[in-house]
Design a protein around this motif. Structure first.
Motif, mmCIF file in Angstrom:
data_model
loop_
_atom_site.group_PDB
_atom_site.id
_atom_site.type_symbol
_atom_site.label_atom_id
_atom_site.label_comp_id
_atom_site.label_asym_id
_atom_site.label_seq_id
_atom_site.Cartn_x
_atom_site.Cartn_y
_atom_site.Cartn_z
ATOM 1 N N CYS A 1 88.229 -32.971 20.161
ATOM 2 C CA CYS A 1 88.285 -33.108 21.615
ATOM 3 C C CYS A 1 87.343 -34.184 22.125
ATOM 4 O O CYS A 1 87.231 -34.400 23.336
ATOM 5 N N HIS B 1 99.534 -33.910 26.719
ATOM 6 C CA HIS B 1 98.213 -33.659 27.299
ATOM 7 C C HIS B 1 97.864 -34.835 28.228
ATOM 8 O O HIS B 1 97.467 -35.888 27.768
ATOM 9 N N CYS C 1 88.978 -39.044 22.300
ATOM 10 C CA CYS C 1 89.536 -39.861 23.391
ATOM 11 C C CYS C 1 88.625 -39.884 24.618
ATOM 12 O O CYS C 1 88.673 -40.804 25.416
#
Ligand code: HEC
Ligand code: HEC
Length: 188
Positions: free
Chosen positions: A54, A83, A57
């Motif tokens: 997580c 997402h 990015c």
């Protein structure tokens, strides 16, 4: 002497209570203040898989920045396949690990100060999918002009907490740690 001390005690109580009103938003201040587990800011991330999966990015947001009901929506196979326009799919085992981690450490499970506020702000209504859509977070930034956020080439969106919050990775969002790129004098 006795009288002075008594006045001082009264004054201290009054200060504590008025501070409480400012801090508490809607929550009972005493509830928070007397909790033996009361902590500052947001619990830092303490999960390697979460940090890796997580944090590739964007900032690895702390689970304490959203309530359980938000993570339940965000962290499913179908949700991660789309997402916010990106494919952030995970294999079943990894998904289970990050989902369990988020659900166990969500805002409403935390005694950290900011998480308590976020839990309160999201107690009713639909689950926000963005931290930047939480009422408490919006309110904290509503005075910032757009040119410092969207119009700022080194920030681009309120989602990028760590561009301005220099200690965001450690879960610290305190005012004293803010520095806005390209606007060294933003406070004036
Ligand atoms: C492939 C890249 C990618 C990966 C991997 C990824 N994200 Fe994201 N995430 C994004 C993008 C793109 C956005 C939207 C950012 C924007 O609007 O500026 C986003 C936004 C978010 C937001 C909303 C931020 C806000 O308040 O606006 C959350 C929460 C979030 N991601 C959580 C996660 C979690 C948890 C994981 C790990 C399971 C994860 N992301 C993995 C790309 C990714
Ligand atoms: C454009 C820069 C910028 C971005 C991006 C940003 N913030 Fe902030 N944030 C600020 C500023 C400026 C303040 C208010 C500082 C002040 O009033 O002294 C603030 C205040 C806060 C506060 C209140 C702190 C306090 O001491 O009361 C919280 C909590 C917070 N931000 C969380 C976040 C989170 C979470 C994100 C990402 C989802 C985020 N911020 C993104 C600039 C930013």
């Amino acid at each position: 002497m006795m009288k002075n001390r008594f006045t001082a005690a009264l004054l201290a109580t009054a200060l504590l209570m008025s501070g409480g009103v400012a801090i508490a938003e809607e929550e009972s201040f005493t509830q928070w203040w007397f909790s033996p587990w009361r902590h500052k800011e947001v619990q830092p991330v303490a999960n390697k898989v979460w940090n890796e999966e997580c944090g590739s990015c964007h900032l690895a947001y702390q689970p304490g920045l959203l309530p359980t009901k938000s993570w339940e929506k965000l962290l499913t196979e179908t949700a991660l396949a789309d997402h916010f326009g990106d494919d952030a799919s995970l294999d079943a085992e990894t998904l289970k690990e990050v989902r369990d981690y988020a659900l166990a450490n969500a805002a409403d499970k935390s005694y950290h100060k900011r998480s308590r506020k976020i839990a309160l702000a999201t107690e009713t209504g639909d689950a926000p999918l963005r931290i930047s859509d939480v009422r408490y977070i919006k309110r904290k930034h509503h005075e910032l002009p757009e040119k410092m956020i969207k119009g700022n080439k080194d920030v681009k969106s309120l989602s990028h907490c760590n561009k301005c919050h220099t200690k965001a990775e450690g879960g610290n969002y305190d005012n004293d740690t803010v520095s806005i790129p390209n606007y060294p004098d933003w406070k004036d």
